[in-house]
Design a protein around this motif. Structure first.
Motif, short mmCIF file in Angstrom:
data_model
loop_
_atom_site.label_atom_id
_atom_site.label_comp_id
_atom_site.label_asym_id
_atom_site.label_seq_id
_atom_site.Cartn_x
_atom_site.Cartn_y
_atom_site.Cartn_z
N VAL A 41 -26.23 19.63 20.44
CA VAL A 41 -25.75 20.29 21.67
C VAL A 41 -25.62 21.78 21.34
O VAL A 41 -25.72 22.17 20.18
CB VAL A 41 -24.36 19.74 22.11
CG1 VAL A 41 -24.44 18.24 22.43
CG2 VAL A 41 -23.28 20.01 21.07
N TYR A 42 -25.41 22.59 22.38
CA TYR A 42 -25.16 24.02 22.13
C TYR A 42 -23.76 24.19 21.53
O TYR A 42 -22.81 23.52 21.95
CB TYR A 42 -25.28 24.83 23.43
CG TYR A 42 -26.71 25.19 23.76
CD1 TYR A 42 -27.59 24.23 24.24
CD2 TYR A 42 -27.19 26.49 23.54
CE1 TYR A 42 -28.92 24.55 24.51
CE2 TYR A 42 -28.51 26.82 23.82
CZ TYR A 42 -29.37 25.85 24.29
OH TYR A 42 -30.68 26.16 24.55
N GLY A 43 -23.66 25.07 20.56
CA GLY A 43 -22.39 25.34 19.90
C GLY A 43 -21.80 26.67 20.35
O GLY A 43 -22.53 27.61 20.68
N LEU A 44 -20.47 26.71 20.36
CA LEU A 44 -19.75 27.96 20.63
C LEU A 44 -19.33 28.49 19.27
O LEU A 44 -18.36 28.02 18.68
CB LEU A 44 -18.54 27.66 21.52
CG LEU A 44 -17.56 28.81 21.77
CD1 LEU A 44 -18.26 29.97 22.45
CD2 LEU A 44 -16.40 28.31 22.65
N PRO A 158 -22.83 20.93 26.65
CA PRO A 158 -24.03 21.56 27.20
C PRO A 158 -25.26 21.33 26.35
O PRO A 158 -25.22 21.43 25.13
CB PRO A 158 -23.66 23.04 27.20
CG PRO A 158 -22.68 23.18 26.10
CD PRO A 158 -21.97 21.87 25.95
N THR A 159 -26.37 21.02 27.00
CA THR A 159 -27.63 20.82 26.29
C THR A 159 -28.71 21.80 26.74
O THR A 159 -29.86 21.68 26.33
CB THR A 159 -28.13 19.36 26.47
OG1 THR A 159 -28.18 19.09 27.87
CG2 THR A 159 -27.21 18.37 25.79
N THR A 160 -28.34 22.77 27.59
CA THR A 160 -29.26 23.87 27.93
C THR A 160 -28.46 25.16 27.96
O THR A 160 -27.22 25.14 28.11
CB THR A 160 -29.92 23.69 29.32
OG1 THR A 160 -28.91 23.83 30.33
CG2 THR A 160 -30.62 22.35 29.46
N ALA A 161 -29.17 26.28 27.83
CA ALA A 161 -28.51 27.59 27.88
C ALA A 161 -27.88 27.82 29.25
O ALA A 161 -26.82 28.47 29.35
CB ALA A 161 -29.51 28.70 27.55
N ALA A 162 -28.48 27.27 30.30
CA ALA A 162 -27.91 27.44 31.65
C ALA A 162 -26.56 26.74 31.75
O ALA A 162 -25.62 27.26 32.36
CB ALA A 162 -28.88 26.90 32.71
N HIS A 163 -26.42 25.55 31.13
CA HIS A 163 -25.11 24.88 31.11
C HIS A 163 -24.08 25.77 30.44
O HIS A 163 -22.95 25.90 30.90
CB HIS A 163 -25.15 23.58 30.27
CG HIS A 163 -25.97 22.48 30.83
ND1 HIS A 163 -26.33 21.38 30.08
CD2 HIS A 163 -26.50 22.29 32.05
CE1 HIS A 163 -27.05 20.56 30.82
NE2 HIS A 163 -27.17 21.09 32.02
N GLU A 166 -22.92 28.55 32.64
CA GLU A 166 -21.97 28.07 33.66
C GLU A 166 -20.58 27.88 33.08
O GLU A 166 -19.58 28.20 33.71
CB GLU A 166 -22.40 26.69 34.20
CG GLU A 166 -23.47 26.70 35.25
CD GLU A 166 -24.05 25.29 35.42
OE1 GLU A 166 -23.30 24.29 35.27
OE2 GLU A 166 -25.27 25.20 35.67
N GLU A 167 -20.53 27.31 31.89
CA GLU A 167 -19.24 26.96 31.29
C GLU A 167 -18.51 28.18 30.75
O GLU A 167 -17.31 28.32 30.93
CB GLU A 167 -19.46 25.97 30.13
CG GLU A 167 -19.90 24.60 30.54
CD GLU A 167 -18.74 23.79 31.12
OE1 GLU A 167 -17.63 23.93 30.61
OE2 GLU A 167 -18.98 23.04 32.07
N LEU A 168 -19.24 29.00 30.02
CA LEU A 168 -18.58 30.02 29.19
C LEU A 168 -19.24 31.39 29.28
O LEU A 168 -18.96 32.27 28.45
CB LEU A 168 -18.61 29.57 27.71
CG LEU A 168 -17.84 28.31 27.38
CD1 LEU A 168 -18.25 27.77 26.02
CD2 LEU A 168 -16.33 28.57 27.38
N GLY A 169 -20.11 31.57 30.28
CA GLY A 169 -20.88 32.82 30.37
C GLY A 169 -20.04 34.07 30.36
O GLY A 169 -20.45 35.11 29.84
N GLY A 178 -32.53 28.10 23.18
CA GLY A 178 -33.56 27.39 22.41
C GLY A 178 -34.15 26.25 23.22
O GLY A 178 -34.71 25.31 22.64
N GLY A 179 -34.00 26.29 24.54
CA GLY A 179 -34.48 25.19 25.37
C GLY A 179 -33.53 24.00 25.30
O GLY A 179 -32.46 24.09 24.70
N PRO A 180 -33.93 22.87 25.89
CA PRO A 180 -33.05 21.69 25.89
C PRO A 180 -32.86 21.13 24.48
O PRO A 180 -33.79 21.15 23.68
CB PRO A 180 -33.79 20.68 26.77
CG PRO A 180 -34.98 21.38 27.33
CD PRO A 180 -35.19 22.65 26.59
N CYS A 181 -31.66 20.64 24.18
CA CYS A 181 -31.39 20.07 22.86
C CYS A 181 -32.04 18.70 22.75
O CYS A 181 -31.80 17.83 23.60
CB CYS A 181 -29.89 19.91 22.64
SG CYS A 181 -28.98 21.45 22.77
#
Ligand code: TXA
Ligand code: MG
Length: 323
Positions: A41-44, A158-163, A166-169, A178-181
């Motif tokens: 998944v995307y990491g913070l 989140p599994t995409t940069a767009a997610h 939305e969450e933490l932009g 990096g595209g979808p995870c």
């Protein structure tokens, strides 16, 4: 009258762009938050050795609790410089790193990972991500990067940069895309710090795969529920008793202040009353004051606002009667 500021949304840049990665590494070294893709998944992300940067992760996620975080490193050698390698850990690293596997190992002496990152524990969680771009970023950052999933607490990972946007932009400095995870599910967490391996969180590396390398692996959780490490008995609690909402200091006590209420305090979580600074210093301060001869640590009241809720949750559990 000041004009209300519109929250700025972080730029989204491709993780394959070396200049974008260099910028991300620079921001991370400066203590800023950067979202980045891994195979799960995307990491913070934040510098795991910088307690203030890690406190900002919790603030950004609105996390209700200080759960210990995973530190990400570019290779097994970097991991074993931070956590104690055991023969089992080395076999597992050879079989599954890089990949969606996190090992909980005993913290090595002098390990620079901040106490807030590991929630005061004597263990550290380490992962070498499968994504080559993520590893390139970690190598460039040159320090372990703490990264929970890049969503607000209680929301879907989140599994995409767009997610992520939305969450933490409005709460991160940069989002690397990096595209979808490909995995889409958090890493498997296995605890190798004790006598027998224990599976703390199921994930893409299955129990059967772990057992092929390690032999029998105990299950620490039922089904696919995530173990709440804050609730585990092993969670750090000082030897000394903890007395909350203290306004006076009693004989034999150390005093941990908040907001400079007393001139004779031993330590202050934040003289200016900033809950993010207080969160950053919480575990290190409790450790510091937990000395032989100290009967109790008296802690000044901490307001519930912002990270205050998570600080008070942790303090209440540190003060709870011990079994
Ligand atoms: O796939 C993943 O692992 C993602 C991506 C971004 O890498 N990261 C992730 O990180 O899920 P995080 O920090 O949210 O995961 C924390 C998990 C918790 O379930 C916690 O139980 C476990 O790791 N953990 C971390 N440190 C631990 C420790 N010292 N002892 C026991 N469990 C620990
Ligand atoms: Mg998560």
């Amino acid at each position: 009258m000041p004009v209300p500021s519109t929250p700025e949304t972080a730029p989204i840049r491709p993780v394959d762009d070396p200049q974008a990665r260099a910028e991300a590494a620079r921001l991370l070294r400066a203590g800023r938050l950067v979202a980045f893709p891994t195979e799960t998944v995307y990491g913070l992300g934040a510098d795991a050795t910088d307690e203030n940067a890690v406190a900002r992760i919790f603030a950004a996620k609105d996390r209700p609790r200080f759960n210990p975080l995973i530190s990400h490193v570019p290779d097994a050698m970097s991991a074993f410089a931070l956590g104690e390698a055991t023969p089992a850990a080395e076999r597992l690293a050879a079989a599954h790193w890089p990949g969606p596997l996190t090992m909980v190992l005993r913290r090595r002496t002098g390990c620079p990972i901040a106490w807030l990152t590991s929630a005061g524990l004597e263990t550290v969680a380490l992962r070498v991500p499968g994504s080559a771009a993520a590893r390139a970023l970690l190598a460039e950052a040159g320090r372990p990067i703490a990264a929970p999933s890049a969503n607000r607490s209680g929301r879907v990972s989140p599994t995409t940069a767009a997610h992520v946007a939305e969450e933490l932009g409005d709460r991160v400095a940069l989002i690397l895309d990096g595209g979808p995870c490909p995995v889409g599910l958090e890493s498997t967490v296995v605890d190798l710090s004790g006598a027998r391996p224990r599976l703390l969180r199921p994930g893409a590396v299955t129990r059967e795969q772990l057992e092929a390398v390690l032999g029998p692996v105990e299950l620490a959780v039922a089904g696919d529920a995530i173990a709440a490490p804050g609730m585990l008995a092993s969670h750090y609690a000082p030897q000394a008793a903890v007395r909350l909402n203290a306004t006076d200091r009693r004989p034999g006590e150390a005093f941990l202040d908040f907001g400079a209420t007393r001139g004779d305090a031993d330590l202050d979580l934040s003289r200016s009353g900033d809950p993010v600074e207080a969160a950053a210093r919480l575990f290190a301060s409790l450790r510091d004051l937990d000395r032989p001869g100290i009967a109790a640590i008296a802690v000044a009241p901490v307001p519930e606002a912002g990270l205050g809720a998570a600080i008070n949750d942790r303090l209440r559990r540190a003060a709870a009667p011990r079994g």
